[in-house]
Design a protein around this motif. Structure first.
Motif, PDB file in Angstrom:
ATOM      1  N   LYS A 149       0.458  -1.072  -0.248  1.00 62.13           N
ATOM      2  CA  LYS A 149       0.132  -0.656  -0.099  1.00 62.13           C
ATOM      3  C   LYS A 149       1.116   1.150  -0.184  1.00 62.13           C
ATOM      4  O   LYS A 149       0.387   1.919  -0.459  1.00 62.13           O
ATOM      5  CB  LYS A 149      -0.647   0.010   1.390  1.00 62.13           C
ATOM      6  CG  LYS A 149      -1.566   1.338   1.380  1.00 62.13           C
ATOM      7  CD  LYS A 149      -2.968   1.032   2.602  1.00 62.13           C
ATOM      8  CE  LYS A 149      -3.375   2.350   2.646  1.00 62.13           C
ATOM      9  NZ  LYS A 149      -4.305   2.438   4.156  1.00 62.13           N
ATOM     10  N   GLU A 166       3.809   1.365  -1.411  1.00 60.65           N
ATOM     11  CA  GLU A 166       4.548   2.274  -2.675  1.00 60.65           C
ATOM     12  C   GLU A 166       3.897   2.389  -3.550  1.00 60.65           C
ATOM     13  O   GLU A 166       3.623   3.049  -4.109  1.00 60.65           O
ATOM     14  CB  GLU A 166       5.446   0.424  -2.579  1.00 60.65           C
ATOM     15  CG  GLU A 166       6.152   0.154  -2.796  1.00 60.65           C
ATOM     16  CD  GLU A 166       6.821  -1.736  -2.470  1.00 60.65           C
ATOM     17  OE1 GLU A 166       6.356  -1.654  -3.984  1.00 60.65           O
ATOM     18  OE2 GLU A 166       7.610  -1.897  -2.701  1.00 60.65           O
ATOM     19  N   GLU A 167       2.267   1.686  -3.516  1.00 58.80           N
ATOM     20  CA  GLU A 167       0.788   2.206  -4.318  1.00 58.80           C
ATOM     21  C   GLU A 167       0.819   3.766  -3.816  1.00 58.80           C
ATOM     22  O   GLU A 167       0.379   4.452  -4.871  1.00 58.80           O
ATOM     23  CB  GLU A 167      -0.387   1.604  -4.003  1.00 58.80           C
ATOM     24  CG  GLU A 167      -1.126   1.884  -5.009  1.00 58.80           C
ATOM     25  CD  GLU A 167      -2.428   1.186  -4.626  1.00 58.80           C
ATOM     26  OE1 GLU A 167      -3.364   1.672  -5.122  1.00 58.80           O
ATOM     27  OE2 GLU A 167      -2.550  -0.005  -3.897  1.00 58.80           O
ATOM     28  N   ARG A 168       0.775   4.452  -2.613  1.00 56.10           N
ATOM     29  CA  ARG A 168       0.763   5.696  -2.723  1.00 56.10           C
ATOM     30  C   ARG A 168       1.852   6.393  -3.550  1.00 56.10           C
ATOM     31  O   ARG A 168       1.696   7.327  -3.711  1.00 56.10           O
ATOM     32  CB  ARG A 168       0.331   5.958  -1.013  1.00 56.10           C
ATOM     33  CG  ARG A 168      -0.774   5.448  -0.292  1.00 56.10           C
ATOM     34  CD  ARG A 168      -0.764   5.637   1.299  1.00 56.10           C
ATOM     35  NE  ARG A 168      -0.512   6.665   1.640  1.00 56.10           N
ATOM     36  CZ  ARG A 168      -0.674   6.781   2.855  1.00 56.10           C
ATOM     37  NH1 ARG A 168      -0.991   6.180   3.600  1.00 56.10           N
ATOM     38  NH2 ARG A 168      -0.938   8.506   3.127  1.00 56.10           N
ATOM     39  N   GLN A 187       3.218   5.677  -5.490  1.00 59.06           N
ATOM     40  CA  GLN A 187       3.961   6.000  -7.189  1.00 59.06           C
ATOM     41  C   GLN A 187       2.644   7.171  -7.743  1.00 59.06           C
ATOM     42  O   GLN A 187       2.623   7.380  -8.286  1.00 59.06           O
ATOM     43  CB  GLN A 187       3.478   4.514  -7.990  1.00 59.06           C
ATOM     44  CG  GLN A 187       5.013   3.708  -7.230  1.00 59.06           C
ATOM     45  CD  GLN A 187       4.132   2.583  -7.654  1.00 59.06           C
ATOM     46  OE1 GLN A 187       4.288   2.102  -9.550  1.00 59.06           O
ATOM     47  NE2 GLN A 187       4.784   1.067  -7.270  1.00 59.06           N
ATOM     48  N   LYS A 188       0.666   7.073  -6.846  1.00 62.22           N
ATOM     49  CA  LYS A 188       0.345   7.570  -7.030  1.00 62.22           C
ATOM     50  C   LYS A 188       0.926   8.801  -7.064  1.00 62.22           C
ATOM     51  O   LYS A 188       0.496  10.495  -7.978  1.00 62.22           O
ATOM     52  CB  LYS A 188      -0.837   7.346  -6.256  1.00 62.22           C
ATOM     53  CG  LYS A 188      -1.917   5.973  -6.682  1.00 62.22           C
ATOM     54  CD  LYS A 188      -2.949   5.925  -5.449  1.00 62.22           C
ATOM     55  CE  LYS A 188      -3.498   4.418  -6.426  1.00 62.22           C
ATOM     56  NZ  LYS A 188      -4.977   4.762  -5.527  1.00 62.22           N
TER      57      LYS A 188
END
Length: 204
Positions: A132, A134-136, A138-139
């Motif tokens: 989560k 890493e996803e944040r 990247q966003k």
């Protein structure tokens, strides 16, 4: 595999207080002895609870570690958000993002090494909290690129998802707890040089 990472919402305030107490005690215990060297039995003894009682709230040691890891990663995100909040341009946001991430990760390593090790285990084993995180990130990178493109600061030819992933991969050795521990000496310089290189590649 860890199940039910968070307690069911139907549990009352008392149960949440006990969960918080377990997490607080585990954070202190892991911080002193290390995550991988600590068992649930060790935690139970240090807290004064039975092992079975702890299992009423967390189904594994990893479930406890997940909460601690998520808390630490949230602290890093707060530092990053504060760092870029008043940046005057997308380019400055990207520079500050890189610098804040490397500084926050390095500080955790040097001042809270045992808890840093939890983050390293979480990244290595791909715990939900790190995925989560890493996803944040990247966003956030994608959002900064989009902002820069809207005002003509960055080029628009490269597909957004491709540019985002490329930038994140450049940053990753200095962001991922598994890799950062081997790049600590170069991290401050990398934050400056690599962000400059990235910005040159984004120029229109």
């Amino acid at each position: 595999m860890t199940k039910n990472m968070n307690a069911p919402s139907s549990r009352g305030p008392l149960d949440h207080n006990v969960r918080d107490q377990i997490v607080e005690a585990a954070t202190e215990h892991f911080g002193h002895y290390g995550y991988e060297k600590t068992t649930v039995s060790d935690l139970a003894k240090s807290i004064g609870f039975s092992k079975a009682y702890i299992y009423k709230f967390f189904d594994s040691k990893q479930a406890i570690g997940e909460v601690i890891c998520a808390n630490r990663l949230e602290m890093i995100m707060a530092v990053v958000n504060a760092a870029i909040a008043d940046a005057s341009s997308a380019s400055e946001k990207l520079r500050r993002l890189f610098r804040a991430l490397t500084e926050a990760g390095s500080e955790l390593f040097f001042h809270d090494r045992k808890l840093y090790d939890i983050a390293a285990v979480a990244a290595r084993d791909k715990w939900p909290s790190t995925l989560k995180y890493e996803e944040r990130l990247q966003k956030m990178v994608g959002s900064i690129i989009t902002e820069g493109r809207q005002v003509g600061e960055f080029e628009r030819k490269t597909p957004l998802d491709e540019a985002t992933q490329a930038i994140y991969l450049v940053m990753r050795p200095f962001v991922s707890p598994v890799q950062l521990q081997y790049n600590l000496e170069a991290a401050p310089t990398a934050a400056v040089l690599l962000s400059s290189l990235i910005l040159r590649s984004l120029a229109p």
